[in-house]
Write an enzyme that holds these catalytic residues in place. Structure first.
Site, mmCIF file in Angstrom:
data_model
loop_
_atom_site.group_PDB
_atom_site.id
_atom_site.type_symbol
_atom_site.label_atom_id
_atom_site.label_comp_id
_atom_site.label_asym_id
_atom_site.label_seq_id
_atom_site.Cartn_x
_atom_site.Cartn_y
_atom_site.Cartn_z
ATOM 1 N N TYR A 141 0.821 -1.213 0.000
ATOM 2 C CA TYR A 141 0.000 0.000 0.000
ATOM 3 C C TYR A 141 0.858 1.267 0.000
ATOM 4 O O TYR A 141 0.430 2.317 -0.456
ATOM 5 C CB TYR A 141 -0.908 0.042 1.229
ATOM 6 N N LYS A 192 3.032 -15.231 1.872
ATOM 7 C CA LYS A 192 3.188 -15.928 0.596
ATOM 8 C C LYS A 192 4.685 -16.208 0.459
ATOM 9 O O LYS A 192 5.353 -15.788 -0.499
ATOM 10 C CB LYS A 192 2.633 -15.057 -0.544
ATOM 11 N N ASP A 224 -3.252 -17.986 0.009
ATOM 12 C CA ASP A 224 -4.288 -18.652 -0.801
ATOM 13 C C ASP A 224 -4.986 -19.730 0.019
ATOM 14 O O ASP A 224 -6.212 -19.849 0.019
ATOM 15 C CB ASP A 224 -3.712 -19.199 -2.116
HETATM 16 C C1 IPM Z 1 -10.357 -1.010 4.191
HETATM 17 C C2 IPM Z 1 -10.634 -0.368 2.868
HETATM 18 C C3 IPM Z 1 -9.486 0.558 2.501
HETATM 19 C C4 IPM Z 1 -8.230 -0.281 2.416
HETATM 20 C C5 IPM Z 1 -9.685 1.372 1.217
HETATM 21 C C6 IPM Z 1 -10.956 2.185 1.256
HETATM 22 C C7 IPM Z 1 -8.515 2.263 0.934
HETATM 23 O O1 IPM Z 1 -10.860 -1.339 1.893
HETATM 24 O O2 IPM Z 1 -10.203 -0.281 5.192
HETATM 25 O O3 IPM Z 1 -10.332 -2.247 4.264
HETATM 26 O O4 IPM Z 1 -7.954 -0.897 1.389
HETATM 27 O O5 IPM Z 1 -7.502 -0.341 3.419
#
Ligand code: IPM
Ligand code: MG
Length: 357
Positions: A141, A192, A224
């Protein structure tokens, strides 16, 4: 001294569910004399409309000054076409990252009253109580470099970076092991490691850490297989610890075991236990403003706030008991509705919880 709570209603169904959760928070504050002081701010699309960015400085300043934050949900079709660096979701990621809310706790508990609402057979999910501990400020992320670039042949290529440092793995590991100690003493680390180096290190560090927790049993599972085991034999899990992306995916799957993602609260904690509390579900623009959304995930997030940041476990118990009572009485929003139950809207559900308090 009064405790500052920042409320970020957000977008879509966010404002509706937050209104109900705030009513619950105010009621329990009065009942238990917690001395809370509420302030409001903007995040996501609502902040883009007002400030031109999804997580403006004024929101960050308020967030830093607050003891705890209650968030609804962000995003919606209105902002889907804007430049990707200022999309509503980026605001959520920014506040998580700026406040270093690395520890995301997502409990998936099946309320016995909702066994019929689960997509799985009652005997598979009865008594289900899993805690997913998701790393929230690292992994793919946030990894750099990232972007979309044009190659020499003119073709475009999207790329992201999956990385975790030892210290990042260790701190989320500690959170999971500590949580397991207070539960059933088992941690399953999901990775993984048969393919990705970042998760090979993850597995190694979890093994090292487990030496400090001889009373906790550590196991490992590939992601998985974990997805499969969650729908095959979900009750084998106690605490699941995993990285940001796998945790995002597995927590949605776990949510459905409990009947509806509309029931799943979450806490995102920093190293001192200060945190942001939000439902696991999104902003559901398709039902926004229609009094249809289930406010219980947000109300249960209030209970987590009382327990984890405000150190008021008896107040948290009261909120959770009130939710259980309302379910006992047969009240159901559309997402958890089944034959013979009383279909109610967002407001009626919230008011019933306040009354049950
Ligand atoms: C979550 C949501 C968020 C994430 C999105 C909205 C950015 O899906 O809090 O699970 O991916 O973390
Ligand atoms: Mg998600």
């Amino acid at each position: 001294m009064s405790k500052q709570i920042l409320i970020l209603p957000g977008d879509g169904i966010g404002p509706e569910i937050v209104t109900q959760a705030v009513a619950v928070l105010e009621a329990v504050d009065k009942q238990c004399g917690l001395g809370l002081q509420l302030d409001y701010g903007l995040l996501g699309g609502a902040a883009i409309d007002e400030h031109g960015e999804p997580c403006p400085q004024v929101t960050l300043d308020k967030a830093r000054a607050a003891e705890a934050i209650l968030l609804g949900a962000v995003g919606g079709p209105k902002w889907d076409t804007i430049e990707r660096s200022i999309r509503p979701e980026r605001g959520l990621l920014k506040i998580r990252s700026e406040l270093q809310l690395f520890g995301n706790l997502r409990p998936a508990i099946l309320y016995p009253q909702l066994a019929a609402a689960s997509s799985l057979k009652p005997e598979i999910v009865a008594g289900l109580d899993i805690l997913i501990v998701r790393e929230l400020t690292g992994g793919i992320y946030f990894g750099e470099p990232r972007g979309i670039r044009t190659l020499e042949n003119g073709e475009r290529e999207g790329y992201n970076t999956y990385k975790y440092s030892e210290s990042e793995i260790r701190r989320i590991g500690h959170l999971a092991f500590d949580a397991a100690r207070k539960r059933n003493g088992r941690v399953c680390s999901v990775d993984k490691a048969n393919v990705l180096e970042a998760t090979m290190l993850w597995r190694e560090v979890m093994e090292e850490l487990s030496k400090d927790y001889p009373d906790v049993e550590l196991s490992h599972m590939y992601v998985d297989n974990a997805a499969m085991q969650l729908v095959l034999r979900p009750k084998q899990f106690d605490v699941i610890v995993t990285g940001n992306m796998f945790g995002d995916i597995l927590s949605d799957a776990a949510a459905m075991l409990t009947g509806s993602i509309g029931m799943l609260p979450s806490a995102s904690l920093d190293k001192d236990g200060r945190g942001m509390y939000e439902p696991c579900h999104g902003s559901a623009p398709d039902i926004a403003g229609q009094d249809k959304a289930n406010p219980l995930a947000t109300i249960l997030s209030v209970a987590m706030m009382l327990r984890y940041t405000l150190a008021a476990p008896e107040a948290a118990d009261l909120v959770e008991a009130a939710v259980s009572k309302v379910l006992d009485a047969g009240l159901r929003t559309g997402d958890i509705h089944s034959e013979g139950m009383q279909l109610v809207g967002t407001r009626e559900m919230g008011e019933a919880v306040v009354a049950a308090l």
